[in-house]
Design a protein around this motif. Structure first.
Motif, PDB file in Angstrom:
ATOM      1  N   GLU A 167      11.373 -27.471 -17.876  1.00 24.65           N
ATOM      2  CA  GLU A 167      12.291 -27.920 -16.841  1.00 24.65           C
ATOM      3  C   GLU A 167      11.675 -29.098 -16.104  1.00 24.65           C
ATOM      4  N   ILE A 176      19.586 -34.064 -23.358  1.00 27.51           N
ATOM      5  CA  ILE A 176      18.579 -33.186 -23.965  1.00 27.51           C
ATOM      6  C   ILE A 176      19.191 -31.834 -24.316  1.00 27.51           C
ATOM      7  N   ARG A 177      19.974 -31.261 -23.396  1.00 27.66           N
ATOM      8  CA  ARG A 177      20.610 -29.978 -23.676  1.00 27.66           C
ATOM      9  C   ARG A 177      21.615 -30.086 -24.827  1.00 27.66           C
ATOM     10  N   ILE A 182      19.613 -30.134 -28.028  1.00 30.65           N
ATOM     11  CA  ILE A 182      19.106 -28.786 -28.283  1.00 30.65           C
ATOM     12  C   ILE A 182      20.228 -27.894 -28.825  1.00 30.65           C
ATOM     13  N   THR A 183      21.410 -27.986 -28.231  1.00 28.61           N
ATOM     14  CA  THR A 183      22.542 -27.185 -28.698  1.00 28.61           C
ATOM     15  C   THR A 183      22.951 -27.589 -30.108  1.00 28.61           C
ATOM     16  N   ASN A 200      14.328 -24.901 -24.888  1.00 34.66           N
ATOM     17  CA  ASN A 200      14.248 -25.223 -23.460  1.00 34.66           C
ATOM     18  C   ASN A 200      12.880 -24.866 -22.888  1.00 34.66           C
ATOM     19  N   LYS A 201      12.270 -23.786 -23.373  1.00 31.21           N
ATOM     20  CA  LYS A 201      10.920 -23.430 -22.924  1.00 31.21           C
ATOM     21  C   LYS A 201       9.908 -24.467 -23.402  1.00 31.21           C
ATOM     22  N   VAL A 241      10.573 -27.697 -24.148  1.00 31.90           N
ATOM     23  CA  VAL A 241      10.830 -28.960 -23.450  1.00 31.90           C
ATOM     24  C   VAL A 241      10.423 -28.842 -21.994  1.00 31.90           C
ATOM     25  N   GLY A 243      19.255 -34.940 -18.574  1.00 35.85           N
ATOM     26  CA  GLY A 243      19.195 -33.515 -18.860  1.00 35.85           C
ATOM     27  C   GLY A 243      20.344 -33.066 -19.749  1.00 35.85           C
ATOM     28  N   SER A 262      18.131 -22.066 -28.426  1.00 34.89           N
ATOM     29  CA  SER A 262      18.223 -22.864 -27.200  1.00 34.89           C
ATOM     30  C   SER A 262      17.182 -22.430 -26.177  1.00 34.89           C
ATOM     31  N   TRP A 263      16.974 -21.125 -26.048  1.00 32.67           N
ATOM     32  CA  TRP A 263      15.999 -20.612 -25.095  1.00 32.67           C
ATOM     33  C   TRP A 263      14.589 -21.089 -25.460  1.00 32.67           C
TER      34      TRP A 263
END
Length: 119
Positions: free
Chosen positions: A112, A5-6, A9-10, A107-108, A110, A2, A103-104
């Motif tokens: 959770e 991945i974050r 994304i960042t 994340n949507k 990808v 995780g 990022s939002w």
């Protein structure tokens, strides 16, 4: 997994923000990825403390002060990262909004990952 991945994304959000906002600079792709890692660490360690201390102001502004906190965390990341440059607080503010939106959305897309119980 995780965290990786974050971080990616960042890094993508940083890249998009750097292309949209004049005044946010990364000298190389490597520096951009390291800045994403540092930003994650800053957000994990320092942001909760700042958010807690500024809670009355955040409540008073109906949550809008959170945008200022995001800009401050981005500015702090720039101070800690050699080569990353932000020319003004306004640049940090606009870039932080762009990074948050990208990022939002990512994340949507990808989603959770949830742990499924065994059995």
């Amino acid at each position: 997994m995780g965290f990786l991945i974050r971080t990616v994304i960042t890094a993508v959000a940083f890249y998009i923000a750097a292309n949209l906002v004049s005044g946010l600079y990364f000298p190389s792709l490597t520096n951009l990825i390291i800045a994403a890692i540092v930003f994650g660490v800053v957000n994990a360690l320092i942001r909760p403390i700042v958010a807690t201390l500024s809670l009355p102001l955040t409540v008073l502004t109906l949550g809008l002060f959170t945008l200022v906190i995001n800009a401050l965390m981005l500015a702090l990341t720039a101070l800690l990262m050699p080569g990353m440059r932000i020319t003004s607080f306004g640049t940090a503010f606009i870039a932080a909004i762009i990074i948050w939106v990208v990022s939002w959305i990512a994340n949507k897309l990808v989603g959770e990952r949830t742990v499924q119980p065994v059995g």
